[in-house]
Design a protein around this motif. Structure first.
Motif, PDB file in Angstrom:
ATOM      1  N   GLY A 125      33.213  33.087  31.092  1.00  0.00           N
ATOM      2  CA  GLY A 125      33.880  34.007  30.174  1.00  0.00           C
ATOM      3  C   GLY A 125      33.111  35.303  30.035  1.00  0.00           C
ATOM      4  N   GLY A 126      33.679  36.240  29.312  1.00  0.00           N
ATOM      5  CA  GLY A 126      33.046  37.534  29.118  1.00  0.00           C
ATOM      6  C   GLY A 126      33.606  38.574  30.064  1.00  0.00           C
ATOM      7  N   ASN A 127      33.609  39.840  29.632  1.00  0.00           N
ATOM      8  CA  ASN A 127      34.225  40.896  30.414  1.00  0.00           C
ATOM      9  C   ASN A 127      33.562  41.105  31.756  1.00  0.00           C
ATOM     10  OD1 ASN A 127      36.089  41.414  28.422  1.00  0.00           O
ATOM     11  ND2 ASN A 127      34.828  42.940  27.387  1.00  0.00           N
ATOM     12  N   ARG A 128      32.225  41.037  31.791  1.00  0.00           N
ATOM     13  CA  ARG A 128      31.549  41.334  33.054  1.00  0.00           C
ATOM     14  C   ARG A 128      31.814  40.239  34.087  1.00  0.00           C
ATOM     15  NH1 ARG A 128      28.984  45.235  34.798  1.00  0.00           N
ATOM     16  NH2 ARG A 128      27.594  45.090  36.596  1.00  0.00           N
ATOM     17  N   LEU A 129      31.738  38.961  33.663  1.00  0.00           N
ATOM     18  CA  LEU A 129      32.039  37.876  34.583  1.00  0.00           C
ATOM     19  C   LEU A 129      33.467  37.959  35.075  1.00  0.00           C
ATOM     20  CD1 LEU A 129      30.195  34.911  32.874  1.00  0.00           C
ATOM     21  CD2 LEU A 129      29.674  35.867  35.112  1.00  0.00           C
ATOM     22  N   GLY A 130      34.387  38.299  34.166  1.00  0.00           N
ATOM     23  CA  GLY A 130      35.774  38.428  34.558  1.00  0.00           C
ATOM     24  C   GLY A 130      35.980  39.551  35.553  1.00  0.00           C
ATOM     25  N   SER A 131      35.306  40.681  35.348  1.00  0.00           N
ATOM     26  CA  SER A 131      35.471  41.807  36.264  1.00  0.00           C
ATOM     27  C   SER A 131      34.883  41.486  37.629  1.00  0.00           C
ATOM     28  CB  SER A 131      34.818  43.065  35.687  1.00  0.00           C
ATOM     29  OG  SER A 131      33.409  42.921  35.586  1.00  0.00           O
ATOM     30  N   THR A 132      33.784  40.728  37.678  1.00  0.00           N
ATOM     31  CA  THR A 132      33.202  40.326  38.960  1.00  0.00           C
ATOM     32  C   THR A 132      34.162  39.413  39.714  1.00  0.00           C
ATOM     33  OG1 THR A 132      30.938  40.495  38.118  1.00  0.00           O
ATOM     34  CG2 THR A 132      31.277  39.113  40.060  1.00  0.00           C
ATOM     35  N   LEU A 133      34.726  38.435  39.019  1.00  0.00           N
ATOM     36  CA  LEU A 133      35.669  37.511  39.634  1.00  0.00           C
ATOM     37  C   LEU A 133      36.847  38.269  40.247  1.00  0.00           C
ATOM     38  CD1 LEU A 133      36.960  34.668  40.050  1.00  0.00           C
ATOM     39  CD2 LEU A 133      37.867  34.903  37.738  1.00  0.00           C
ATOM     40  N   LEU A 134      37.458  39.165  39.494  1.00  0.00           N
ATOM     41  CA  LEU A 134      38.633  39.872  39.979  1.00  0.00           C
ATOM     42  C   LEU A 134      38.274  40.868  41.071  1.00  0.00           C
ATOM     43  CD1 LEU A 134      40.591  40.434  36.648  1.00  0.00           C
ATOM     44  CD2 LEU A 134      40.961  38.698  38.403  1.00  0.00           C
ATOM     45  N   ALA A 135      37.118  41.507  40.962  1.00  0.00           N
ATOM     46  CA  ALA A 135      36.717  42.465  41.998  1.00  0.00           C
ATOM     47  C   ALA A 135      36.496  41.769  43.331  1.00  0.00           C
ATOM     48  CB  ALA A 135      35.448  43.199  41.568  1.00  0.00           C
ATOM     49  N   VAL A 136      35.850  40.607  43.316  1.00  0.00           N
ATOM     50  CA  VAL A 136      35.580  39.889  44.566  1.00  0.00           C
ATOM     51  C   VAL A 136      36.867  39.340  45.160  1.00  0.00           C
ATOM     52  CG1 VAL A 136      34.384  37.916  45.597  1.00  0.00           C
ATOM     53  CG2 VAL A 136      33.214  39.353  43.917  1.00  0.00           C
ATOM     54  N   THR A 137      37.704  38.719  44.349  1.00  0.00           N
ATOM     55  CA  THR A 137      38.932  38.146  44.895  1.00  0.00           C
ATOM     56  C   THR A 137      39.890  39.231  45.371  1.00  0.00           C
ATOM     57  OG1 THR A 137      39.763  37.940  42.623  1.00  0.00           O
ATOM     58  CG2 THR A 137      38.851  35.971  43.645  1.00  0.00           C
ATOM     59  N   ALA A 138      39.820  40.418  44.803  1.00  0.00           N
ATOM     60  CA  ALA A 138      40.696  41.504  45.237  1.00  0.00           C
ATOM     61  C   ALA A 138      40.173  42.226  46.467  1.00  0.00           C
ATOM     62  CB  ALA A 138      40.896  42.503  44.095  1.00  0.00           C
ATOM     63  N   HIS A 139      38.865  42.440  46.556  1.00  0.00           N
ATOM     64  CA  HIS A 139      38.325  43.358  47.562  1.00  0.00           C
ATOM     65  C   HIS A 139      37.548  42.690  48.694  1.00  0.00           C
ATOM     66  CE1 HIS A 139      39.451  46.920  45.261  1.00  0.00           C
ATOM     67  NE2 HIS A 139      39.019  46.293  44.180  1.00  0.00           N
ATOM     68  N   ALA A 140      37.221  41.410  48.574  1.00  0.00           N
ATOM     69  CA  ALA A 140      36.445  40.754  49.633  1.00  0.00           C
ATOM     70  C   ALA A 140      37.253  40.675  50.922  1.00  0.00           C
ATOM     71  CB  ALA A 140      36.029  39.354  49.190  1.00  0.00           C
ATOM     72  N   ALA A 141      36.544  40.698  52.028  1.00  0.00           N
ATOM     73  CA  ALA A 141      37.183  40.498  53.327  1.00  0.00           C
ATOM     74  C   ALA A 141      37.370  38.999  53.559  1.00  0.00           C
ATOM     75  CB  ALA A 141      36.318  41.101  54.432  1.00  0.00           C
ATOM     76  N   GLY A 142      38.409  38.654  54.319  1.00  0.00           N
ATOM     77  CA  GLY A 142      38.619  37.255  54.677  1.00  0.00           C
ATOM     78  C   GLY A 142      39.072  36.412  53.515  1.00  0.00           C
ATOM     79  N   THR A 143      38.640  35.162  53.511  1.00  0.00           N
ATOM     80  CA  THR A 143      39.111  34.179  52.537  1.00  0.00           C
ATOM     81  C   THR A 143      38.064  33.961  51.451  1.00  0.00           C
ATOM     82  OG1 THR A 143      40.459  33.090  54.208  1.00  0.00           O
ATOM     83  CG2 THR A 143      39.912  31.805  52.271  1.00  0.00           C
ATOM     84  N   VAL A 144      38.548  33.867  50.222  1.00  0.00           N
ATOM     85  CA  VAL A 144      37.681  33.648  49.057  1.00  0.00           C
ATOM     86  C   VAL A 144      38.101  32.358  48.375  1.00  0.00           C
ATOM     87  CG1 VAL A 144      36.914  34.561  46.834  1.00  0.00           C
ATOM     88  CG2 VAL A 144      37.420  36.132  48.721  1.00  0.00           C
ATOM     89  N   VAL A 145      37.125  31.562  47.963  1.00  0.00           N
ATOM     90  CA  VAL A 145      37.408  30.383  47.143  1.00  0.00           C
ATOM     91  C   VAL A 145      36.741  30.566  45.787  1.00  0.00           C
ATOM     92  CG1 VAL A 145      37.018  27.912  46.817  1.00  0.00           C
ATOM     93  CG2 VAL A 145      37.736  28.773  49.041  1.00  0.00           C
ATOM     94  N   VAL A 146      37.535  30.416  44.734  1.00  0.00           N
ATOM     95  CA  VAL A 146      37.025  30.428  43.367  1.00  0.00           C
ATOM     96  C   VAL A 146      36.971  28.983  42.899  1.00  0.00           C
ATOM     97  CG1 VAL A 146      37.405  31.212  41.004  1.00  0.00           C
ATOM     98  CG2 VAL A 146      38.029  32.692  42.928  1.00  0.00           C
ATOM     99  N   VAL A 147      35.774  28.507  42.609  1.00  0.00           N
ATOM    100  CA  VAL A 147      35.597  27.111  42.200  1.00  0.00           C
ATOM    101  C   VAL A 147      35.814  27.013  40.695  1.00  0.00           C
ATOM    102  CG1 VAL A 147      34.028  25.145  42.126  1.00  0.00           C
ATOM    103  CG2 VAL A 147      34.012  26.688  44.100  1.00  0.00           C
ATOM    104  N   ARG A 148      36.878  26.318  40.330  1.00  0.00           N
ATOM    105  CA  ARG A 148      37.242  26.134  38.934  1.00  0.00           C
ATOM    106  C   ARG A 148      37.374  24.645  38.638  1.00  0.00           C
ATOM    107  NH1 ARG A 148      38.822  30.416  36.202  1.00  0.00           N
ATOM    108  NH2 ARG A 148      39.586  28.951  34.641  1.00  0.00           N
ATOM    109  N   GLY A 149      37.212  24.289  37.371  1.00  0.00           N
ATOM    110  CA  GLY A 149      37.429  22.911  36.952  1.00  0.00           C
ATOM    111  C   GLY A 149      36.379  21.969  37.517  1.00  0.00           C
ATOM    112  N   ASP A 150      36.657  20.678  37.400  1.00  0.00           N
ATOM    113  CA  ASP A 150      35.750  19.639  37.883  1.00  0.00           C
ATOM    114  C   ASP A 150      36.105  19.310  39.331  1.00  0.00           C
ATOM    115  OD1 ASP A 150      33.987  17.602  38.257  1.00  0.00           O
ATOM    116  OD2 ASP A 150      34.888  16.231  36.798  1.00  0.00           O
TER     117      ASP A 150
END
Length: 299
Positions: A125-150
């Motif tokens: 949580g938090g604005n900075r963590l959220g902005s990092t998550l969205l920036a990477v998933t939007a701008h990274a090259a290739g495939t991105v996996v966001v690990v959520r949950g258990d």
């Protein structure tokens, strides 16, 4: 088996790159198992964001040791702990570590260009963590996996993919077939006739009860899934057709999945928009890991 990842058209030596922060154990485990399954090296990256630290706390640098030095020591310890965790999963896995003072999003996006896969956590949580998550998933090259949950408790659950007929959803379908085949689990293919969004409580009819619309939906699914069925005939496929709101239904399915696969943008995305509304919702709210397939990785 752990959490292998779909093949991408990159160099055989390209590593799985994973971002390390203070809450990364499940992310490191996911990435390590992915690297083992693909016979890829693993790269542990810890970005310290020294500029941000100094801009916020710089006035306290008169203390000894300085705050940046403390942050550097914490980063080195996190990398050491992550490396030990990887060793407990596979002591023979080739591992590289990198400590950088860059912004986390900038560092991960830059390294993604040479990565087989970029793996990040959803944060706490938090604005900075959220902005990092969205920036990477939007701008990274290739495939991105966001690990959520258990993620560790989901090995027997299906892989779920969103299919809308766009080029990126076809790439996502190809990736999802590979994921399901590697895990030996069924594939659930979710298609919505319309991209209209609605809240869970909205009184809108959701099943596709029009025979022509239903037939067209199944025709599209048959066409998009045909290459994957041919390449992975052992994968059991369960088509699911709804009338509205792909994000709503994929989020619901994430409670019963070990991985949700989506294109970074769908058929309704605005030109130039790097992350569509469905993938945006999934990386922020899904209950399981989310794989986002970007343009340039189409199969």
């Amino acid at each position: 088996m752990g959490s292998p990842v779909a093949d991408t058209p990159d160099r055989e030596s390209a590593p799985v790159v994973v971002g390390i922060d203070g809450h990364s154990d499940s992310v490191v485990r996911w990435a390590a198992r992915a690297a083992v399954a693909r016979r890829r090296p693993l790269r542990l990256l810890c970005a310290l964001e020294i500029s941000a630290v100094q801009s916020i706390f710089g006035r306290f640098d008169l203390f000894t040791p300085s705050l940046p030095d403390t942050v550097r020591a914490q980063g080195a310890e996190r990398l050491q702990n992550a490396r030990r965790l990887v060793g407990s999963i596979d002591p023979d896995l080739a591992v590289a570590v990198e400590l950088t003072e860059e912004d986390a999003a900038d560092a991960l996006v830059a390294r993604s260009d040479g990565a087989h896969l970029t793996v990040i956590g959803a944060g706490r949580g938090g604005n900075r963590l959220g902005s990092t998550l969205l920036a990477v998933t939007a701008h990274a090259a290739g495939t991105v996996v966001v690990v959520r949950g258990d993620a560790d408790a989901r090995a027997d659950l299906p892989v779920v993919v969103g299919v809308d007929g766009s080029d990126l959803s076809r790439a996502a379908a190809a990736a999802a077939f590979t994921e399901a085949a590697l895990r030996g689990v069924p594939l659930v293919a979710v298609h919505t006739w319309d991209d209209l969004r609605f809240e869970k409580a909205a009184a809108l009819p959701d099943p596709v009860d029009d025979a022509e619309s239903l037939a067209e939906s199944h025709r599209l699914l048959t066409e998009v899934l045909a290459p994957g069925r041919s390449e992975h005939p052992a994968v059991e496929v369960e088509p699911q057709v709804y009338r509205y709101s792909p994000a709503h239904h994929l989020l619901e399915w994430s409670a019963e999945a070990q991985l949700v696969v989506t294109g970074s943008r769908g058929r309704g995305g605005f030109r130039g928009l790097l992350l569509g509304s469905t993938s945006n919702a999934l990386v922020q709210h899904a209950q399981c890991p989310v794989m986002v397939v970007h343009r340039g990785t189409e199969h």
